[in-house]
Design a protein around this motif. Structure first.
Motif, short mmCIF file in Angstrom:
data_model
loop_
_atom_site.label_atom_id
_atom_site.label_comp_id
_atom_site.label_asym_id
_atom_site.label_seq_id
_atom_site.Cartn_x
_atom_site.Cartn_y
_atom_site.Cartn_z
N CYS A 31 0.87 -1.27 0.08
CA CYS A 31 -0.11 0.04 0.08
C CYS A 31 0.75 1.27 0.00
O CYS A 31 0.31 2.41 0.05
CB CYS A 31 -0.92 -0.13 1.13
N THR A 38 -4.67 1.94 -9.69
CA THR A 38 -6.39 1.80 -10.10
C THR A 38 -6.84 0.60 -9.45
O THR A 38 -7.86 0.34 -9.09
CB THR A 38 -6.43 1.60 -11.44
N SER A 39 -5.93 -0.63 -9.09
CA SER A 39 -6.41 -1.74 -8.44
C SER A 39 -5.23 -2.65 -7.96
O SER A 39 -4.22 -2.43 -8.55
CB SER A 39 -7.34 -2.68 -9.49
N ILE A 40 -5.64 -3.28 -7.03
CA ILE A 40 -4.66 -4.35 -6.50
C ILE A 40 -5.18 -5.66 -6.69
O ILE A 40 -6.56 -5.96 -6.13
CB ILE A 40 -4.25 -4.08 -4.82
N LYS A 41 -4.55 -6.50 -7.21
CA LYS A 41 -5.03 -7.94 -7.45
C LYS A 41 -4.29 -9.21 -6.77
O LYS A 41 -2.93 -8.98 -6.82
CB LYS A 41 -4.93 -8.03 -9.11
N LYS A 58 -0.05 -4.77 -8.63
CA LYS A 58 -0.78 -3.46 -8.44
C LYS A 58 -0.75 -2.91 -9.84
O LYS A 58 0.10 -2.95 -10.83
CB LYS A 58 -0.03 -2.41 -7.81
N ASN A 59 -2.16 -2.48 -10.43
CA ASN A 59 -2.12 -1.92 -11.70
C ASN A 59 -2.17 -0.40 -11.51
O ASN A 59 -2.77 0.05 -10.65
CB ASN A 59 -3.59 -2.42 -12.15
N TYR A 60 -1.45 0.24 -12.37
CA TYR A 60 -1.21 1.82 -12.39
C TYR A 60 -2.11 2.35 -13.46
O TYR A 60 -2.14 1.89 -14.65
CB TYR A 60 0.24 2.23 -12.42
#
Length: 77
Positions: A31, A38-41, A58-60
């Protein structure tokens, strides 16, 4: 994270707990700097043949920012 192969109900339970503990251990690290995320998978896999493992990705969001110099040069032309 590596745990023993999963061949029983008890092994599966231990694998799931280990995955949860790994996610908790990585929470603070994951974090950091999430302002452009935009999202954490989180994906986890437990199979009898393989070790239990977890991946956190993590997607940025990508944004284009023109440099001030280039912007001014274009206005002059």
């Amino acid at each position: 994270m590596v745990i023993a192969q999963v061949h029983s109900k008890e092994d599966a339970e231990k694998a799931m707990i280990a995955i949860g503990q790994e996610i908790i251990r990585r929470a603070k690290e994951t974090c950091v700097n999430v302002d452009r995320v935009t999202s954490i998978k989180i994906t986890a896999e437990i199979t009898p043949e393989e070790y239990a493992n977890v991946n956190i990705n993590k997607n940025y969001v990508a944004e284009f920012e023109e440099k001030e110099e280039n912007h001014n040069e274009r206005k002059d032309k």
